[in-house]
Design an enzyme around this catalytic site. Structure first.
Site, PDB file in Angstrom:
ATOM      1  N   HIS A 185      -9.092  -0.238 -11.436  1.00 17.21           N
ATOM      2  CA  HIS A 185      -8.860   0.771 -10.385  1.00 17.21           C
ATOM      3  C   HIS A 185      -7.455   1.351 -10.482  1.00 17.21           C
ATOM      4  CE1 HIS A 185      -7.921   2.448  -6.451  1.00 17.21           C
ATOM      5  NE2 HIS A 185      -7.084   1.470  -6.208  1.00 17.21           N
ATOM      6  N   PHE A 186      -6.454   0.471 -10.569  1.00 20.41           N
ATOM      7  CA  PHE A 186      -5.126   1.063 -10.447  1.00 20.41           C
ATOM      8  C   PHE A 186      -4.618   1.665 -11.751  1.00 20.41           C
ATOM      9  CE2 PHE A 186      -3.622  -3.524 -10.609  1.00 20.41           C
ATOM     10  CZ  PHE A 186      -2.771  -3.438 -11.708  1.00 20.41           C
ATOM     11  N   HIS A 187      -5.195   1.254 -12.880  1.00 14.21           N
ATOM     12  CA  HIS A 187      -4.808   1.969 -14.101  1.00 14.21           C
ATOM     13  C   HIS A 187      -5.410   3.373 -14.103  1.00 14.21           C
ATOM     14  CE1 HIS A 187      -3.160  -1.824 -15.480  1.00 14.21           C
ATOM     15  NE2 HIS A 187      -2.522  -1.134 -16.410  1.00 14.21           N
ATOM     16  N   HIS A 211       0.804  -1.219   0.000  1.00 10.03           N
ATOM     17  CA  HIS A 211       0.000   0.000   0.000  1.00 10.03           C
ATOM     18  C   HIS A 211       0.842   1.277   0.000  1.00 10.03           C
ATOM     19  CE1 HIS A 211      -3.438   2.361  -0.398  1.00 10.03           C
ATOM     20  NE2 HIS A 211      -2.924   3.161   0.506  1.00 10.03           N
ATOM     21  N   TYR A 248       1.618   5.338  -2.573  1.00  8.81           N
ATOM     22  CA  TYR A 248       1.728   6.758  -2.202  1.00  8.81           C
ATOM     23  C   TYR A 248       3.117   7.299  -2.494  1.00  8.81           C
ATOM     24  CZ  TYR A 248      -2.905   6.315  -0.430  1.00  8.81           C
ATOM     25  OH  TYR A 248      -4.253   6.099  -0.365  1.00  8.81           O
ATOM     26  N   ARG A 263      -8.877 -11.373 -12.789  1.00  6.87           N
ATOM     27  CA  ARG A 263      -7.657 -10.705 -13.239  1.00  6.87           C
ATOM     28  C   ARG A 263      -6.572 -11.780 -13.368  1.00  6.87           C
ATOM     29  NH1 ARG A 263      -4.799  -7.477  -8.131  1.00  6.87           N
ATOM     30  NH2 ARG A 263      -3.247  -7.025  -9.723  1.00  6.87           N
ATOM     31  N   ARG A 264      -5.403 -11.400 -13.859  1.00 10.19           N
ATOM     32  CA  ARG A 264      -4.259 -12.303 -14.012  1.00 10.19           C
ATOM     33  C   ARG A 264      -4.616 -13.564 -14.792  1.00 10.19           C
ATOM     34  NH1 ARG A 264      -3.798 -11.540  -8.058  1.00 10.19           N
ATOM     35  NH2 ARG A 264      -2.340  -9.823  -7.678  1.00 10.19           N
TER      36      ARG A 264
HETATM   37 FE1  HAS Z   1      -5.623   1.358  -4.557  1.00  6.58          FE
HETATM   38  C1  HAS Z   1      -5.510  -2.090  -5.043  1.00  6.58           C
HETATM   39  C2  HAS Z   1      -7.768   0.937  -1.940  1.00  6.58           C
HETATM   40  C3  HAS Z   1      -5.569   4.763  -3.939  1.00  6.58           C
HETATM   41  C4  HAS Z   1      -2.894   1.672  -6.627  1.00  6.58           C
HETATM   42  N1  HAS Z   1      -4.455   0.051  -5.640  1.00  6.58           N
HETATM   43  C5  HAS Z   1      -4.583  -1.322  -5.721  1.00  6.58           C
HETATM   44  C6  HAS Z   1      -3.574  -1.857  -6.582  1.00  6.58           C
HETATM   45  C7  HAS Z   1      -2.796  -0.794  -6.997  1.00  6.58           C
HETATM   46  C8  HAS Z   1      -3.371   0.397  -6.405  1.00  6.58           C
HETATM   47  C9  HAS Z   1      -1.586  -0.845  -7.901  1.00  6.58           C
HETATM   48  O1  HAS Z   1      -8.726  -1.352  -0.155  1.00  6.58           O
HETATM   49  C10 HAS Z   1      -3.422  -3.325  -6.997  1.00  6.58           C
HETATM   50  C11 HAS Z   1      -2.475  -4.103  -6.134  1.00  6.58           C
HETATM   51  C12 HAS Z   1      -2.391  -5.514  -6.665  1.00  6.58           C
HETATM   52  O2  HAS Z   1      -1.810  -5.706  -7.757  1.00  6.58           O
HETATM   53  O3  HAS Z   1      -2.940  -6.417  -6.050  1.00  6.58           O
HETATM   54  N2  HAS Z   1      -6.538   2.603  -3.231  1.00  6.58           N
HETATM   55  C13 HAS Z   1      -7.410   2.236  -2.271  1.00  6.58           C
HETATM   56  C14 HAS Z   1      -7.937   3.419  -1.585  1.00  6.58           C
HETATM   57  C15 HAS Z   1      -7.314   4.503  -2.163  1.00  6.58           C
HETATM   58  C16 HAS Z   1      -6.421   3.973  -3.177  1.00  6.58           C
HETATM   59  C17 HAS Z   1      -8.939   3.460  -0.482  1.00  6.58           C
HETATM   60  N3  HAS Z   1      -4.464   2.907  -5.173  1.00  6.58           N
HETATM   61  C18 HAS Z   1      -4.599   4.232  -4.800  1.00  6.58           C
HETATM   62  C19 HAS Z   1      -3.596   5.027  -5.447  1.00  6.58           C
HETATM   63  C20 HAS Z   1      -2.845   4.159  -6.218  1.00  6.58           C
HETATM   64  C21 HAS Z   1      -3.402   2.832  -6.025  1.00  6.58           C
HETATM   65  C22 HAS Z   1      -3.449   6.522  -5.252  1.00  6.58           C
HETATM   66  C23 HAS Z   1      -1.650   4.398  -7.089  1.00  6.58           C
HETATM   67  C24 HAS Z   1      -1.085   5.540  -7.320  1.00  6.58           C
HETATM   68  N4  HAS Z   1      -6.500  -0.266  -3.700  1.00  6.58           N
HETATM   69  C25 HAS Z   1      -7.306  -0.216  -2.598  1.00  6.58           C
HETATM   70  C26 HAS Z   1      -7.643  -1.589  -2.181  1.00  6.58           C
HETATM   71  C27 HAS Z   1      -7.006  -2.455  -3.070  1.00  6.58           C
HETATM   72  C28 HAS Z   1      -6.284  -1.594  -3.997  1.00  6.58           C
HETATM   73  C29 HAS Z   1      -8.473  -2.019  -1.068  1.00  6.58           C
HETATM   74  C30 HAS Z   1      -7.034  -3.996  -3.053  1.00  6.58           C
HETATM   75  C31 HAS Z   1      -8.035  -4.512  -4.009  1.00  6.58           C
HETATM   76  C32 HAS Z   1      -8.005  -6.035  -4.059  1.00  6.58           C
HETATM   77  O4  HAS Z   1      -8.981  -6.635  -3.593  1.00  6.58           O
HETATM   78  O5  HAS Z   1      -7.040  -6.619  -4.555  1.00  6.58           O
HETATM   79  C33 HAS Z   1      -7.533   5.949  -1.725  1.00  6.58           C
HETATM   80  O6  HAS Z   1      -6.344   6.567  -1.354  1.00  6.58           O
HETATM   81  C34 HAS Z   1      -8.288   6.767  -2.709  1.00  6.58           C
HETATM   82  C35 HAS Z   1      -8.698   8.092  -2.120  1.00  6.58           C
HETATM   83  C36 HAS Z   1      -9.316   8.975  -3.156  1.00  6.58           C
HETATM   84  C37 HAS Z   1     -10.541   9.471  -3.117  1.00  6.58           C
HETATM   85  C38 HAS Z   1     -10.996  10.369  -4.250  1.00  6.58           C
HETATM   86  C39 HAS Z   1     -11.196  11.801  -3.819  1.00  6.58           C
HETATM   87  C40 HAS Z   1     -11.421  12.668  -5.012  1.00  6.58           C
HETATM   88  C41 HAS Z   1     -10.860  13.848  -5.216  1.00  6.58           C
HETATM   89  C42 HAS Z   1     -11.118  14.546  -6.517  1.00  6.58           C
HETATM   90  C43 HAS Z   1     -11.686  15.905  -6.358  1.00  6.58           C
HETATM   91  C44 HAS Z   1     -11.959  16.469  -7.730  1.00  6.58           C
HETATM   92  C45 HAS Z   1     -13.071  17.103  -8.124  1.00  6.58           C
HETATM   93  C46 HAS Z   1     -13.203  17.493  -9.583  1.00  6.58           C
HETATM   94  C47 HAS Z   1     -14.202  17.385  -7.197  1.00  6.58           C
HETATM   95  C48 HAS Z   1     -11.492   9.156  -2.028  1.00  6.58           C
HETATM   96  C49 HAS Z   1      -9.938  14.478  -4.255  1.00  6.58           C
HETATM   97  C50 HAS Z   1     -12.566  18.804  -9.902  1.00  6.58           C
HETATM   98  C51 HAS Z   1     -12.881  19.157 -11.321  1.00  6.58           C
HETATM   99  C52 HAS Z   1     -12.293  20.175 -11.980  1.00  6.58           C
HETATM  100  C53 HAS Z   1     -12.761  20.488 -13.338  1.00  6.58           C
HETATM  101  C54 HAS Z   1     -11.178  20.981 -11.437  1.00  6.58           C
HETATM  102 CU    CU Z   2      -3.415  -0.566  -1.072  1.00  9.14          CU
END
Ligand code: HAS
Ligand code: CU
Length: 541
Positions: free
Chosen positions: A368-370, A217, A221, A431-432
């Site tokens: 998700h991660f792409h 995890h 970050y 997947r995989r």
């Molecule tokens: Fe993730 C799996 C949970 C963020 C990367 N993640 C992965 C894997 C990767 C990855 C590579 O809980 C696969 C690992 C593998 O191969 O097995 N991830 C999260 C959560 C967040 C999160 C809770 N992940 C990331 C980031 C990554 C990344 C960042 C890479 C850079 N992820 C998981 C979980 C798995 C997982 C499980 C395991 C799944 C499984 O079962 O295998 C959080 O940090 C995300 C927080 C973000 C938000 C979004 C807030 C939105 C904002 C946008 C505001 C914009 C507006 C629009 C309003 C809550 C701040 C503005 C518009 C304009 C026009 C200006």
């Molecule tokens: Cu993670």
């Protein structure tokens, strides 16, 4: 950046990163084609898994690590206004990491390290792969040491002054990486290398996966923080405004780093080796770590609004239109944030204990991660590259419109690639897997999505080629036009003149991390030494 030697060092790191990226994009397109089964001549599980392992390693470890190192050297020398500490050591780190990449590439490309980027045993790779990965990490530790030394030297010479925000975040990232990489380092040194050499017969995959979860995890970050640095320190200035809050940004980086570490079990919800109480603890932490991202979204949008209004934007949303959309940094942040909404939403679904059962090990996860890595994060790497290139090469960017086209096509291509992936996950596609052709009625529904993914991959490949072309054409441009731009950092609305030590140093946070890690990983790791387990023999393709 007037020091040619440092510019050369940074450019060397960035070129390794971006060439790795370009090769990985080619492999990515081959993978969607092979998996779809549309071209039978391509069918080959062994080539597929060799490719997907190489693609993952190049994107997740090579592109990121070299980019972060090069970017860190830039930030340290420009914000601290100091020459780089110990350039020969920095070059040593570069070469150690590069030799590691070459060493790992040999078994990867010859199909002897098809263990994917998470190298979960009992699938085994040739020992050269693990040694190569180790060298890459050791090279990056050299970078961490240089960042820490420069941070401490500066603090010593500027007692009581706030460390520039970009350097504060970069040093935080270096510390985060030292903590992060410890898990996988133990796994590789004490489990994978002796096991792949045959010094031990069996391996405990449960322990290995737990150690990898330690790293898995926070590593995401480590990749993301440079993008957030660009959000905070470059975007407001490029948009023509001010940073909404310097202190809020520091707080976001601290919470991000501290809570990224003790939560890796959200990758193990469906695994049997850890008990449900520990998983729940990590689940709660996972929701906490989403908060600094929300804070970041808020601060960045507030900064953009300030810029939009200063440029004459009126009304509730009029400021959005008055932003300079043709500035690569500004366009990138808008596209990046849009992808973050959906990528973050997917992350929160994954993190929700019960919903994870629905999507775990399905195509939803690469979707998700792409979206959040290859979309949100990498778009900001592009933005940083476009911003730095004229400064590093002293030549103006060859074409701003080509750069804008590249950013739009990446955004569109990534949306076309990842939307079907999410749907396919919900339709139950694992997947995989190296083929999606199961020849039954259920999987027929997957076909149109597979087609869309091939199309998305093609757009991305075109966009990646354009990116490398713009950088190469700029650098090797023979025109005599020179560029004298320097890096410009955003000013906060309220200047920061003094800060409490906890927002300006890491001593406290190191202690907090140590306690949190002991609580969240102590017993879950120790239990393996009291359990009577048999372990697994190596298994290879
Ligand atoms: Fe993730 C799996 C949970 C963020 C990367 N993640 C992965 C894997 C990767 C990855 C590579 O809980 C696969 C690992 C593998 O191969 O097995 N991830 C999260 C959560 C967040 C999160 C809770 N992940 C990331 C980031 C990554 C990344 C960042 C890479 C850079 N992820 C998981 C979980 C798995 C997982 C499980 C395991 C799944 C499984 O079962 O295998 C959080 O940090 C995300 C927080 C973000 C938000 C979004 C807030 C939105 C904002 C946008 C505001 C914009 C507006 C629009 C309003 C809550 C701040 C503005 C518009 C304009 C026009 C200006
Ligand atoms: Cu993670």
């Amino acid at each position: 950046m007037n020091d040619a030697a440092t510019r050369k060092l940074v450019l060397s790191h960035l070129w390794v990163a971006f060439l790795a990226f370009a090769v990985a994009c080619v492999l990515g397109e081959y993978q969607v084609l092979e998996r779809s089964g549309f071209i039978t001549a391509l069918d080959s599980p062994s080539v597929y898994f060799a490719s997907v392992s190489t693609h993952g390693v190049l994107m997740a470890f090579v592109l990121t690590t070299f980019f972060i190192m090069g970017f860190g050297y830039t930030i340290a020398t420009t914000t601290l206004k100091q020459p780089l500490w110990n350039k020969p050591l920095a070059w040593l780190g570069f070469w150690v990491a590069l030799v590691g990449v070459v060493l790992a590439a040999i078994p990867l490309l010859s199909g002897n390290a098809s263990v994917l980027y998470t190298f979960y045993p009992p699938i085994v790779a040739h020992v050269a792969f693990y040694l190569g990965a180790t060298l890459l990490v050791v090279g990056s530790w050299v970078w961490c040491a240089i960042m820490l030394v420069m941070f401490l030297q500066w603090k010593k010479a500027h007692v009581g002054e706030p460390v520039p925000l970009a350097m504060f975040a970069t040093t935080m990232n270096a510390l985060l990486w030292l903590w992060t990489s410890a898990g996988v380092a133990v796994e590789v040194l004490f489990q994978l290398i002796p096991w792949s050499l045959g010094w031990i017969d069996t391996i405990d995959p449960g322990l290995a996966r737990t150690l990898f979860a330690w790293t898995l995890h926070p590593i995401v970050y480590f990749w993301l923080i440079p993008a957030y640095i660009a959000f905070y320190v470059f975007v407001p200035k490029q948009a023509g405004g001010y940073l909404f809050s310097d202190e809020m940004a520091r707080l976001a980086f601290i919470v991000l780093a501290v809570f990224a570490l003790p939560i890796g079990f959200h990758h193990l919800y469906m695994d049997p080796e850890q008990a449900k109480g520990w998983k729940l603890l990590h689940a709660i932490g996972t929701f906490v770590v989403a908060l600094p991202t929300l804070v970041t979204g808020f601060t960045v949008i507030a900064s953009l609004e300030i810029a939009g209004r200063l440029r004459g934007g009126k009304g509730l949303f009029g400021w959005i239109l008055s932003l300079p959309w043709t500035n690569t940094m500004v366009l990138s942040v808008i596209l990046s944030l849009l992808m973050l909404i959906f990528g973050g939403f997917g992350g929160v679904v994954n993190a929700s204990y019960a919903m994870n059962a629905m999507v775990h090990n399905t195509a939803w996860v690469p979707g998700h991660f792409h979206l959040i890595f290859a979309g949100t994060t990498i778009i900001m790497y592009f933005a940083v590259a476009y911003y730095l290139w004229p400064i590093l090469t002293k030549k103006p960017l060859v074409s701003n419109s080509m750069a804008l086209l590249q950013l739009w096509t990446w955004f569109i291509g990534m949306s076309v690639l990842t939307t079907p992936w999410h749907v396919l996950g919900l339709l139950g596609q694992p997947r995989r897997i190296s083929t999606v052709v199961y020849n039954n009625l259920l999987t027929l529904a997957w076909k149109p999505y597979e087609f869309m993914m091939i199309f998305g991959g093609l757009i991305l490949l075109g966009s990646a080629c354009l990116f490398v072309y713009v950088l190469a054409k700029t650098q090797f441009n023979t025109s005599s036009e020179t560029c004298t731009d320097e890096l410009e950092f955003a000013e906060p609305i309220h200047a920061v003149t003094s800060l409490p030590e906890w927002l300006n140093h890491f001593t406290l946070w190191n202690k907090v991390i140590a306690v949190l890690m002991a609580i969240s990983f102590g017993y879950p790791i120790l239990q393996f030494f009291f359990m009577d387990t048999t372990g697994s023999s190596p298994w290879g393709f």
